[in-house]
Design a protein around this motif. Sequence first.
Motif, PDB file in Angstrom:
ATOM      1  N   UNK A 227       0.832  -1.202   0.000  1.00 28.02           N
ATOM      2  CA  UNK A 227       0.000   0.000   0.000  1.00 28.02           C
ATOM      3  C   UNK A 227       0.869   1.255   0.000  1.00 28.02           C
ATOM      4  N   UNK A 228       0.588   2.173  -0.920  1.00 28.24           N
ATOM      5  CA  UNK A 228       1.334   3.434  -0.905  1.00 28.24           C
ATOM      6  C   UNK A 228       0.767   4.344   0.179  1.00 28.24           C
ATOM      7  N   UNK A 229       1.546   5.380   0.499  1.00 29.35           N
ATOM      8  CA  UNK A 229       1.175   6.265   1.603  1.00 29.35           C
ATOM      9  C   UNK A 229      -0.156   6.954   1.353  1.00 29.35           C
TER      10      UNK A 229
ATOM     11  N   UNK B 193      -2.920   6.656   4.166  1.00 32.04           N
ATOM     12  CA  UNK B 193      -3.233   7.887   4.886  1.00 32.04           C
ATOM     13  C   UNK B 193      -3.234   9.051   3.898  1.00 32.04           C
ATOM     14  N   UNK B 194      -4.374   9.388   3.337  1.00 30.82           N
ATOM     15  CA  UNK B 194      -4.442  10.502   2.390  1.00 30.82           C
ATOM     16  C   UNK B 194      -3.929  11.810   3.004  1.00 30.82           C
ATOM     17  N   UNK B 195      -3.451  12.676   2.145  1.00 31.05           N
ATOM     18  CA  UNK B 195      -2.859  13.931   2.618  1.00 31.05           C
ATOM     19  C   UNK B 195      -3.859  14.769   3.408  1.00 31.05           C
ATOM     20  N   UNK B 196      -5.108  14.810   2.959  1.00 33.18           N
ATOM     21  CA  UNK B 196      -6.123  15.594   3.673  1.00 33.18           C
ATOM     22  C   UNK B 196      -6.349  15.052   5.087  1.00 33.18           C
TER      23      UNK B 196
ATOM     24  N   UNK C 100       5.090  18.809   0.612  1.00 29.71           N
ATOM     25  CA  UNK C 100       6.466  18.491   0.207  1.00 29.71           C
ATOM     26  C   UNK C 100       6.769  17.014   0.442  1.00 29.71           C
ATOM     27  N   UNK C 101       6.377  16.504   1.623  1.00 33.39           N
ATOM     28  CA  UNK C 101       6.639  15.093   1.950  1.00 33.39           C
ATOM     29  C   UNK C 101       5.841  14.164   1.047  1.00 33.39           C
ATOM     30  N   UNK C 102       4.572  14.510   0.814  1.00 33.25           N
ATOM     31  CA  UNK C 102       3.732  13.641  -0.015  1.00 33.25           C
ATOM     32  C   UNK C 102       4.164  13.666  -1.480  1.00 33.25           C
ATOM     33  N   UNK C 103       4.713  14.775  -1.948  1.00 30.27           N
ATOM     34  CA  UNK C 103       5.234  14.829  -3.321  1.00 30.27           C
ATOM     35  C   UNK C 103       6.401  13.864  -3.504  1.00 30.27           C
ATOM     36  N   UNK C 104       7.115  13.600  -2.424  1.00 34.88           N
ATOM     37  CA  UNK C 104       8.284  12.716  -2.505  1.00 34.88           C
ATOM     38  C   UNK C 104       7.905  11.263  -2.271  1.00 34.88           C
ATOM     39  N   UNK C 105       7.126  11.005  -1.213  1.00 38.32           N
ATOM     40  CA  UNK C 105       6.861   9.611  -0.817  1.00 38.32           C
ATOM     41  C   UNK C 105       5.384   9.244  -0.873  1.00 38.32           C
ATOM     42  N   UNK C 106       4.520  10.148  -1.347  1.00 45.16           N
ATOM     43  CA  UNK C 106       3.092   9.861  -1.343  1.00 45.16           C
ATOM     44  C   UNK C 106       2.710   8.649  -2.167  1.00 45.16           C
ATOM     45  N   UNK C 107       3.367   8.459  -3.305  1.00 41.00           N
ATOM     46  CA  UNK C 107       3.044   7.324  -4.172  1.00 41.00           C
ATOM     47  C   UNK C 107       3.960   6.132  -3.952  1.00 41.00           C
ATOM     48  N   UNK C 108       4.714   6.157  -2.855  1.00 37.30           N
ATOM     49  CA  UNK C 108       5.658   5.071  -2.560  1.00 37.30           C
ATOM     50  C   UNK C 108       5.067   4.148  -1.503  1.00 37.30           C
ATOM     51  N   UNK C 109       5.383   2.880  -1.638  1.00 38.19           N
ATOM     52  CA  UNK C 109       5.003   1.886  -0.637  1.00 38.19           C
ATOM     53  C   UNK C 109       6.254   1.405   0.079  1.00 38.19           C
ATOM     54  N   UNK C 110       6.049   0.670   1.153  1.00 39.73           N
ATOM     55  CA  UNK C 110       7.189   0.143   1.904  1.00 39.73           C
ATOM     56  C   UNK C 110       8.021  -0.788   1.047  1.00 39.73           C
ATOM     57  N   UNK C 111       7.371  -1.503   0.138  1.00 30.04           N
ATOM     58  CA  UNK C 111       8.086  -2.439  -0.729  1.00 30.04           C
ATOM     59  C   UNK C 111       8.982  -1.728  -1.736  1.00 30.04           C
ATOM     60  N   UNK C 112       8.743  -0.428  -1.951  1.00 31.84           N
ATOM     61  CA  UNK C 112       9.582   0.336  -2.876  1.00 31.84           C
ATOM     62  C   UNK C 112      10.947   0.659  -2.284  1.00 31.84           C
ATOM     63  N   UNK C 113      11.047   0.676  -0.976  1.00 31.10           N
ATOM     64  CA  UNK C 113      12.309   1.052  -0.331  1.00 31.10           C
ATOM     65  C   UNK C 113      12.959  -0.111   0.419  1.00 31.10           C
ATOM     66  N   UNK C 114      12.186  -1.194   0.634  1.00 35.45           N
ATOM     67  CA  UNK C 114      12.732  -2.307   1.402  1.00 35.45           C
ATOM     68  C   UNK C 114      12.060  -3.604   0.989  1.00 35.45           C
ATOM     69  N   UNK C 115      12.879  -4.623   0.715  1.00 34.89           N
ATOM     70  CA  UNK C 115      12.346  -5.946   0.390  1.00 34.89           C
ATOM     71  C   UNK C 115      11.965  -6.635   1.698  1.00 34.89           C
TER      72      UNK C 115
END
Length: 335
Positions: A66-68, A72-75, A286-301
């Motif tokens: 699940x991506x961020x 947890x939506x930005x709103x 700013x944070x969501x522009x960087x990691x909003x579409x990232x999931x935990x699997x994108x940074x760690x196996x």
Amino acid sequence: MKSFTVFFLIASSCITTLTGFAPSISTLLIRQSNDRRQTFKKSNDSHQKIQMVPSARESINWFKLQDLDSLLPKDDTLAILDEILSDEQLLDDSERLVIKNWDKLEMKLMDEKRSIAEIIGKKSTNRILKSVQNVEGYDPDAVKAFLGSEAVNKLLAQLLYDGIYNFFQTIDVFGNIIGSLPIIGPMRNKIRDDAKRNLDRTVGPLIKTFITSYTKVAVLEASEFVLSPANRKVFGSANVKLVSNILERPFNSLIPQSEMSVKLRDDAFKYIRSVERSELEEYVTFCYDIVGDKSLDDVLNVNRVIDASPTLQKTIERVWNEATSVDSSSSKSEE
């Protein structure tokens, strides 16, 4: 006839007795039936609940994909922060808790008299120093920004100003001889010091302004000197000396003074209480522009990490089982 009468009386008595106990027996049978039905229902509900609870690995497999934005939506993040920051009592309680733990941590750190090198060991220290020595140069923009700062310019200008004065003092051989004489010497030295003070007051600012303008040119040459590959080895040794000096100091000497740490802590809570919604929204965006579409699997196996450690897998399963069985344990204790 008597026998029949006696039999009739005994039979009547038995019927009366049974009739008197019938409601109690019926009630008992109904209650036992209800208890069995309730027990079966609880057992069935518990079985269904156990079947509905996923395993720890299944939950992790879902969570890591699940991506961020979906979790947890930005709103929602902004709403949560607004609600928390608007609760003054919560902020007050949090600050008291931070102060309490901050003081305990600071006391614990101040008791540590070993150096960082002693704490991490000789092998790790040597590895750090070797890495520092092999740093491939510096960031050009950072070096130029630092050397071109007003503080560095003033420092260089003052050094040049004092250096020029001391140079003329050194080459004044005759004046130095007179200055060492018993009677004339003190008089000469007083005249020299007064002249220096008058010089500093009258033409000193003009000279310093000229020197400052020169240091801006010198900074460019200094930055080229620092960034030159030919001097990389020299600055590598300087880096080692600096880092080694820090690592060899007692750990408690590296802790900021209590007044400074208290001021930083108080300023942090002051900022939290006064932060504007627009600023908060900028940070979150700013944070969501960087990691909003990232999931935990994108940074760690995640699965690879868990599979690599059977102990970690057992620990996760144990903690998960204990956490998911809290309700059933509580109901058992209440019963």
